[in-house]
Structure formats: C-alpha cells, structure tokens
Scaffold this motif. Structure first.
Motif, PDB file in Angstrom:
ATOM      1  N   ARG A 204       2.475   1.676  -3.454  1.00  0.00           N
ATOM      2  CA  ARG A 204       1.497   2.152  -4.440  1.00  0.00           C
ATOM      3  C   ARG A 204       1.237   3.647  -4.253  1.00  0.00           C
ATOM      4  O   ARG A 204       1.127   4.388  -5.220  1.00  0.00           O
ATOM      5  N   ARG A 205       1.164   4.080  -2.997  1.00  0.00           N
ATOM      6  CA  ARG A 205       0.941   5.498  -2.712  1.00  0.00           C
ATOM      7  C   ARG A 205       2.115   6.328  -3.244  1.00  0.00           C
ATOM      8  O   ARG A 205       1.920   7.393  -3.810  1.00  0.00           O
TER       9      ARG A 205
ATOM     10  N   ARG B 223       0.844  -1.203   0.000  1.00  0.00           N
ATOM     11  CA  ARG B 223       0.000   0.000   0.000  1.00  0.00           C
ATOM     12  C   ARG B 223       0.876   1.247   0.000  1.00  0.00           C
ATOM     13  O   ARG B 223       0.624   2.201  -0.719  1.00  0.00           O
TER      14      ARG B 223
ATOM     15  N   ASP C 178       4.062   5.469  -5.764  1.00  0.00           N
ATOM     16  CA  ASP C 178       3.983   5.433  -7.222  1.00  0.00           C
ATOM     17  C   ASP C 178       2.917   6.390  -7.751  1.00  0.00           C
ATOM     18  O   ASP C 178       3.089   6.999  -8.793  1.00  0.00           O
ATOM     19  N   GLU C 179       1.804   6.514  -7.023  1.00  0.00           N
ATOM     20  CA  GLU C 179       0.729   7.403  -7.452  1.00  0.00           C
ATOM     21  C   GLU C 179       1.153   8.867  -7.412  1.00  0.00           C
ATOM     22  O   GLU C 179       0.784   9.644  -8.286  1.00  0.00           O
ATOM     23  N   THR C 180       1.907   9.252  -6.405  1.00  0.00           N
ATOM     24  CA  THR C 180       2.323  10.648  -6.293  1.00  0.00           C
ATOM     25  C   THR C 180       3.440  10.969  -7.271  1.00  0.00           C
ATOM     26  O   THR C 180       3.596  12.118  -7.661  1.00  0.00           O
TER      27      THR C 180
END
Length: 140
Positions: free
Chosen positions: A118-119, A115, A121-123
């Motif tokens: 992924r956070r 998690r 990678d999203e930013t």
C-alpha cells in the motif's frame, strides 16, 4: 528449470503480462519474495521457477535462496526440538499449536507485506533496490 522451460509456458498476451508483472515484483522485492516463499511449501516452487523464467540474476538468487534455506532449516530444527520436548506424549496438542502458529504467522506476514505494498502504491514510484539496474524493456 525456470530459465529453460518457463518462457515456453508464458507465451501469449495474458501470460506475457503475468510474466512482466512477476518480473517487476521480483525487481522491487525479490529478496523478500524468495525468503518468504521458502516458508510456504508450494510458494517456494512457484517463486523459484518464476525467478528463473523472468531472468532474475543467478548470483543474487543463489545468495538469497541459500540464506533463506539456512534460516528455514534452523527454524524447523528449533521448532521440532521444542515441540518434541513440550508435547512429548500429546501429539494432537502439537498439531493444534502448529496450525494455530502457522495461521498467526501467515496473517502477520500478510499484514506486513500488505502495508508495504500500500505504501508503494501511495507513492506511485516503486523502490529500485540499491545496486540493481532497471530491467530493460522487452523486445516485442
């Protein structure tokens, strides 16, 4: 050991890319990696050698590894004492509970780290730890 021998084994373009990826991972979440690796038998060796070979700061490594070792020793002692009390005459049950507990703990850690990754990678911008200067580019 990692500082002295690691760079010799990380030569070549593929290994250099692997080394750089490991260095970025340690820069972003080194404490979490060192702490988590303490609880994983082979992981501890791999992360420790990688930290040395990528130039992870010795003082920071020693502090985090020391804290991780202390928590690991406390955790292991408590588990041993409780298991000895609960499974006094049933060693097979102790093994089954230990394996099930390890699987659950590993799954939880994997989900939490996944998690977090992924956070990141999203930013698109990795977090820089407080008080840590960015790693200078390597000379080629």
């Amino acid at each position: 050991v990692g500082r002295r021998w690691g760079p010799r084994f990380l030569r070549g373009p593929r290994r250099a890319a692997l080394r750089e990826r490991a260095a970025r991972g340690l820069d972003r979440r080194g404490a979490a990696m060192i702490f988590t690796a303490r609880y994983i038998p082979v992981g501890r060796v791999v992360v420790n050698l990688t930290a040395g070979s990528t130039g992870y700061p010795r003082g920071r490594f020693a502090a985090v590894a020391g804290a991780a070792a202390l928590t690991w020793a406390t955790y292991s002692t408590l588990i041993g004492a409780l298991a000895g009390h609960w499974f006094d005459d049933r060693p097979l049950n102790a093994v089954l509970v230990g394996v099930a507990g390890a699987l659950v703990l590993g799954t939880v850690v994997d989900l939490l780290l996944g998690r977090r990754l992924r956070r990141l990678d999203e930013t698109g911008t990795p977090e820089q730890p407080v008080g840590v200067a960015p790693r200078p580019p390597e000379r080629g």
